[in-house]
Design a protein around this motif. Structure first.
Motif, short mmCIF file in Angstrom:
data_model
loop_
_atom_site.label_atom_id
_atom_site.label_comp_id
_atom_site.label_asym_id
_atom_site.label_seq_id
_atom_site.Cartn_x
_atom_site.Cartn_y
_atom_site.Cartn_z
N ARG A 37 44.44 38.14 59.58
CA ARG A 37 44.53 37.55 58.24
C ARG A 37 45.82 36.77 58.01
N GLU A 90 37.48 36.44 44.13
CA GLU A 90 38.04 37.68 44.70
C GLU A 90 38.75 38.52 43.65
N PHE A 93 36.20 40.37 41.98
CA PHE A 93 35.67 41.38 42.91
C PHE A 93 36.58 42.60 42.94
N TYR A 94 37.87 42.36 43.18
CA TYR A 94 38.80 43.49 43.32
C TYR A 94 39.09 44.16 41.99
N TRP A 102 32.72 50.46 47.25
CA TRP A 102 32.98 49.31 48.13
C TRP A 102 34.49 49.18 48.40
N LEU A 106 36.70 49.31 51.96
CA LEU A 106 37.60 48.23 52.39
C LEU A 106 39.04 48.69 52.57
N LEU A 109 41.13 48.18 55.67
CA LEU A 109 41.41 46.80 56.08
C LEU A 109 42.62 46.21 55.35
N THR A 111 42.79 44.61 52.54
CA THR A 111 42.56 43.28 51.93
C THR A 111 42.85 43.30 50.43
N ASP A 112 43.13 42.14 49.89
CA ASP A 112 43.24 42.00 48.43
C ASP A 112 42.79 40.60 48.02
N LYS A 115 44.50 35.02 49.13
CA LYS A 115 43.97 34.46 50.37
C LYS A 115 44.81 33.27 50.85
N HIS A 171 35.29 35.06 56.55
CA HIS A 171 35.60 35.27 55.13
C HIS A 171 34.36 34.97 54.30
N THR A 172 34.01 35.90 53.42
CA THR A 172 32.81 35.72 52.61
C THR A 172 33.09 36.00 51.14
N PRO A 173 33.84 35.10 50.49
CA PRO A 173 34.02 35.31 49.05
C PRO A 173 32.63 35.29 48.42
N1 IYR Z 1 35.34 39.16 50.29
C1 IYR Z 1 36.45 40.05 50.00
C2 IYR Z 1 36.13 41.48 50.23
C3 IYR Z 1 35.79 41.89 51.58
C4 IYR Z 1 34.52 42.39 51.81
C5 IYR Z 1 34.18 42.83 53.04
I1 IYR Z 1 32.35 43.65 53.31
C6 IYR Z 1 35.12 42.81 54.10
O1 IYR Z 1 34.76 43.27 55.36
C7 IYR Z 1 36.39 42.32 53.87
C8 IYR Z 1 36.71 41.86 52.61
C9 IYR Z 1 37.72 39.62 50.75
O2 IYR Z 1 37.65 38.73 51.60
O3 IYR Z 1 38.77 40.17 50.48
#
Ligand code: IYR
Length: 221
Positions: A37, A90, A93-94, A102, A106, A109, A111-112, A115, A171-173
């Motif tokens: 990342r 995002e 989402f968060y 969910w 995560l 990982l 993540t936040d 990006k 990446h899947t926003p």
């Molecule tokens: N799209 C968000 C959240 C996210 C969702 C999954 I499932 C992941 O494996 C990683 C992240 C993001 O990119 O932070």
């Protein structure tokens, strides 16, 4: 007249020992691929990317309709627009849309909603699924198994990029409809995935996570 069928040329012919060695080597190599990342700003050759895209284009697809389109983004103002739109999704989402379960999944990982890689990495590849195209008369031509096909092509692309030492981030926003707008894609196409491509930043770290064991991912009859 072009022939309907032509001879198949097998690319390689190996002994069992060679197969064993090659399969083990490929496994070790693919195992070394990690999603990162943090990217360096170092540029990536377009000729290399073109070969990787052509490789992705060899993927099997429903009725050989090849229902994929790859948009290569290097332009910093387009990247900035994508980052802004992605981070807006995002943040929602968060901040709640994901739900606690969910977010818990995560957690390893790290993540936040920020990006920065969407602007820092040299290349973003927006991958679109062509659910249908329009023929010359403007009628819809449905594509069969479009999602499966574009998923396979994306896997091949990720492997091809790894094969030349490039790092990728899938990446899947969600939702990603903003990609259709920003990149001016036609009706019938749906964003499938945003692949961030480049070299890893110096000293980048990855989550300490494992892959499932063979016995957990396979069974026999
Ligand atoms: N799209 C968000 C959240 C996210 C969702 C999954 I499932 C992941 O494996 C990683 C992240 C993001 O990119 O932070």
């Amino acid at each position: 007249m072009t022939k309907k069928f032509i001879p198949f040329n097998k690319a390689i012919d190996l002994t069992h020992t060679e197969m064993l060695q090659r399969s083990a080597e490929f496994y070790e190599f693919m195992k070394s691929r990690r999603t990162i990342r943090e990217f360096s700003t170092e540029e990536v050759s377009q000729e290399v990317i073109d070969n990787c895209l052509k490789t992705a284009g060899t993927a099997p697809s429903g009725a050989n309709q090849q229902p994929w389109h790859f948009v290569i983004i290097r332009d910093s103002s387009i990247k900035a627009q994508i980052r802004e739109a992605a981070e807006e999704e995002e943040r929602n989402f968060y901040a709640g849309r994901a739900g606690d379960t969910w977010l818990e999944a995560l957690e390893p990982l790290g993540t936040d909603a920020d990006k920065p890689f969407l602007e820092k990495a040299p290349i973003l590849i927006a991958i679109f699924e062509q659910k249908y195209t329009l023929n010359d008369q403007g009628d819809k031509v449905k594509h069969y198994y479009a999602k499966e096909s574009v998923g396979i092509a994306t896997g091949v692309l990720i492997s091809a990029l790894h094969n030349v030492g490039l790092a990728t981030l899938t990446h899947t926003p969600s939702p990603m409809n903003f990609l259709t707008k920003i990149l001016k894609r036609p009706e019938g196409e749906k964003p499938f995935l945003l692949l961030v491509v480049g070299y890893p930043a110096e000293g980048v770290e990855v989550p300490n996570i494992d892959k499932k064991k063979l016995t957990d991912i396979s069974s026999h009859f």
